[in-house]
Design a protein around this motif. Structure first.
Motif: not given
Length: 80
Positions: A17-23, A44-54, A62-63
């Motif tokens: 939500v934060y990223l969408v607002h900033r974009i 975004y793909e990396l954010l969705q990957d739980r193993e990344s811990g992002l 993240v921004w």
């Protein structure tokens, strides 16, 4: 304390939500268009990957990664 699946999902959602607002602000577009742009990114793909811990990073971090991706600078992504 280990993060629960619910907490991880909430974190991913809040960061998204934060990223969408900033974009939307930065690119002067509607949030729907901003979401479409976000969904196409490796960040975004990396954010969705739980193993990344992002999901455990701050939205600002993240921004910053998203901005680095936009200019083609992925060096900061590599953690030693």
């Amino acid at each position: 304390m280990k993060a629960t699946s619910v907490n991880i999902n909430k974190s991913i959602q809040a960061i998204s939500v934060y990223l969408v607002h900033r974009i939307s602000q930065e690119e002067h577009c509607m949030e729907e268009e901003a979401l479409k742009r976000l969904l196409k990114t490796m960040t975004y793909e990396l954010l969705q990957d739980r193993e990344s811990g992002l999901y455990a990073e701050s939205p600002e971090c993240v921004w910053s990664m998203l901005q680095d991706e936009k200019i083609g600078n992925k060096e900061p992504w590599i953690k030693e």
